[in-house]
Design an enzyme around this catalytic site. Structure first.
Site, PDB file in Angstrom:
ATOM      1  N   ASP A  65       0.804  -1.223   0.000  1.00 35.15           N
ATOM      2  CA  ASP A  65       0.000   0.000   0.000  1.00 35.15           C
ATOM      3  C   ASP A  65       0.834   1.270   0.000  1.00 35.15           C
ATOM      4  O   ASP A  65       0.296   2.373   0.119  1.00 35.15           O
ATOM      5  CB  ASP A  65      -0.924   0.023   1.226  1.00 35.15           C
ATOM      6  CG  ASP A  65      -2.143  -0.866   1.045  1.00 35.15           C
ATOM      7  OD1 ASP A  65      -2.472  -1.199  -0.109  1.00 35.15           O
ATOM      8  OD2 ASP A  65      -2.775  -1.228   2.057  1.00 35.15           O
ATOM      9  N   ARG A  90       0.736  -1.332   7.719  1.00 39.73           N
ATOM     10  CA  ARG A  90       1.174  -0.139   6.995  1.00 39.73           C
ATOM     11  C   ARG A  90       2.184   0.713   7.777  1.00 39.73           C
ATOM     12  O   ARG A  90       2.793   1.616   7.199  1.00 39.73           O
ATOM     13  CB  ARG A  90      -0.040   0.723   6.612  1.00 39.73           C
ATOM     14  CG  ARG A  90      -1.006   0.041   5.663  1.00 39.73           C
ATOM     15  CD  ARG A  90      -1.902   1.054   4.968  1.00 39.73           C
ATOM     16  NE  ARG A  90      -1.122   1.963   4.127  1.00 39.73           N
ATOM     17  CZ  ARG A  90      -1.648   3.020   3.502  1.00 39.73           C
ATOM     18  NH1 ARG A  90      -2.930   3.305   3.646  1.00 39.73           N
ATOM     19  NH2 ARG A  90      -0.882   3.798   2.741  1.00 39.73           N
ATOM     20  N   ARG A 135     -10.118   5.898  11.090  1.00 39.91           N
ATOM     21  CA  ARG A 135      -8.650   5.854  11.128  1.00 39.91           C
ATOM     22  C   ARG A 135      -8.101   6.920  12.083  1.00 39.91           C
ATOM     23  O   ARG A 135      -7.861   6.653  13.246  1.00 39.91           O
ATOM     24  CB  ARG A 135      -8.072   6.028   9.719  1.00 39.91           C
ATOM     25  CG  ARG A 135      -8.521   4.954   8.711  1.00 39.91           C
ATOM     26  CD  ARG A 135      -7.920   3.593   8.982  1.00 39.91           C
ATOM     27  NE  ARG A 135      -8.310   2.591   8.007  1.00 39.91           N
ATOM     28  CZ  ARG A 135      -7.710   2.382   6.837  1.00 39.91           C
ATOM     29  NH1 ARG A 135      -6.702   3.149   6.487  1.00 39.91           N
ATOM     30  NH2 ARG A 135      -8.134   1.430   6.026  1.00 39.91           N
ATOM     31  N   HIS A 164     -11.648   7.152   4.901  1.00 40.90           N
ATOM     32  CA  HIS A 164     -10.791   8.324   4.975  1.00 40.90           C
ATOM     33  C   HIS A 164     -11.567   9.533   4.478  1.00 40.90           C
ATOM     34  O   HIS A 164     -12.416   9.407   3.585  1.00 40.90           O
ATOM     35  CB  HIS A 164      -9.557   8.171   4.075  1.00 40.90           C
ATOM     36  CG  HIS A 164      -8.387   7.499   4.707  1.00 40.90           C
ATOM     37  ND1 HIS A 164      -7.474   6.772   3.978  1.00 40.90           N
ATOM     38  CD2 HIS A 164      -7.964   7.442   5.994  1.00 40.90           C
ATOM     39  CE1 HIS A 164      -6.550   6.289   4.794  1.00 40.90           C
ATOM     40  NE2 HIS A 164      -6.820   6.680   6.009  1.00 40.90           N
ATOM     41  N   CYS A 258      -5.458   9.313  -3.222  1.00 39.43           N
ATOM     42  CA  CYS A 258      -4.711   8.375  -2.382  1.00 39.43           C
ATOM     43  C   CYS A 258      -3.267   8.228  -2.870  1.00 39.43           C
ATOM     44  O   CYS A 258      -2.351   8.049  -2.065  1.00 39.43           O
ATOM     45  CB  CYS A 258      -5.377   7.003  -2.378  1.00 39.43           C
ATOM     46  SG  CYS A 258      -6.920   6.913  -1.466  1.00 39.43           S
TER      47      CYS A 258
END
Length: 265
Positions: A65, A90, A135, A164, A258
């Protein structure tokens, strides 16, 4: 008015869906890495063709990612507020991005609370719109305000598909935004309506195409071509949609924004 931007990106050399940390991700879904690479390169070419500067951080193996550069930090006036990812998978990404920023001459603030960069922190030119609910934490919002010295407006996300803030909202220019109201709590919708009475609103179809995971330079809007209704509304308002298909990245719940970190000097 268009304003030249500086973007930081990461090549999808190791992109894959190896785990599930949002509703879009299915580890049994194969990723066409060659297609992802081609789509990503089209985005970079589009940025450069419109006069924007693009820097590239080296992709690291084992971090599928890492291509989603927006989550690495938020940069305002040359100050870098780094990331502390919610998902353990991540968290190692931060080391590589921090190394890039430091080599480029920036100091990097390490957050104490979970914070996922521009994924949840959207600079408007006057204040920071800050997402929470899935998040980034409200504690991180307070850290961001103390660090930048700019007001932070907390917005609660309620639909896990829009985990997000940058999947549900993006800044068009210094005065306006586009967003999908139903991604937010009732109180957050009221806040956005008061702040941006002339906002360009998106449908659920627009949002599910990640049409709100877009990047605007103030005039040109780099947007998923599948978000046709939103693109039409933007054109009616005088913006110029620039369709860029990143559909392969949708398998991981990602899109144009992103993949794009903006560096504001």
């Amino acid at each position: 008015m268009r304003r030249p931007r500086r973007f930081l990106v990461c090549e999808p050399r190791h992109f894959a869906v190896q785990y599930a940390i949002n509703p879009w991700m299915r580890p049994d879904t194969p990723v066409d890495v060659d297609l992802a690479q081609a789509q990503w390169q089209t985005l970079i070419s589009a940025y450069r063709a419109h006069g924007h500067t693009v820097d590239v951080v080296e992709a690291a193996p084992g971090l599928p990612d890492m291509v989603f550069a927006a989550n690495s930090a938020v940069v305002v006036a040359g100050r870098v507020f780094g990331s502390l990812y919610h998902a353990p998978q991540r968290r190692p990404e931060s080391v590589h991005y921090d190394t890039w920023f430091k080599a480029a001459g920036y100091d990097v603030h390490r957050p104490e609370s979970v914070c996922e960069g521009e994924g949840d922190l959207v600079w408007t030119g006057r204040y920071v719109l800050a997402g929470t609910g899935f998040r980034t934490t409200r504690e991180a919002h307070r850290e961001v305000q103390e660090f930048f010295g700019h007001p932070v407006i907390s917005l609660t996300l309620v639909d896990p598909h829009f985990y997000h803030l940058d999947t549900a909202l993006f800044v068009l220019d210094d005065d306006n935004i586009s967003y999908y109201p139903e991604a937010f709590s009732a109180g957050s919708r009221e806040v956005l309506a008061r702040l941006y009475p002339d906002a360009v609103l998106a449908t659920r179809d627009d949002a599910m195409a990640l049409g709100l995971n877009s990047v605007s330079d103030g005039r040109h809007v780099f947007i998923a071509p599948q978000a046709e209704a939103l693109a039409s509304r933007l054109a009616e308002r005088g913006y110029v949609p620039v369709p860029v298909d990143l559909s392969e990245f949708l398998k991981a719940g990602g899109g144009i924004k992103c993949c794009t970190q903006e560096i504001r000097s």
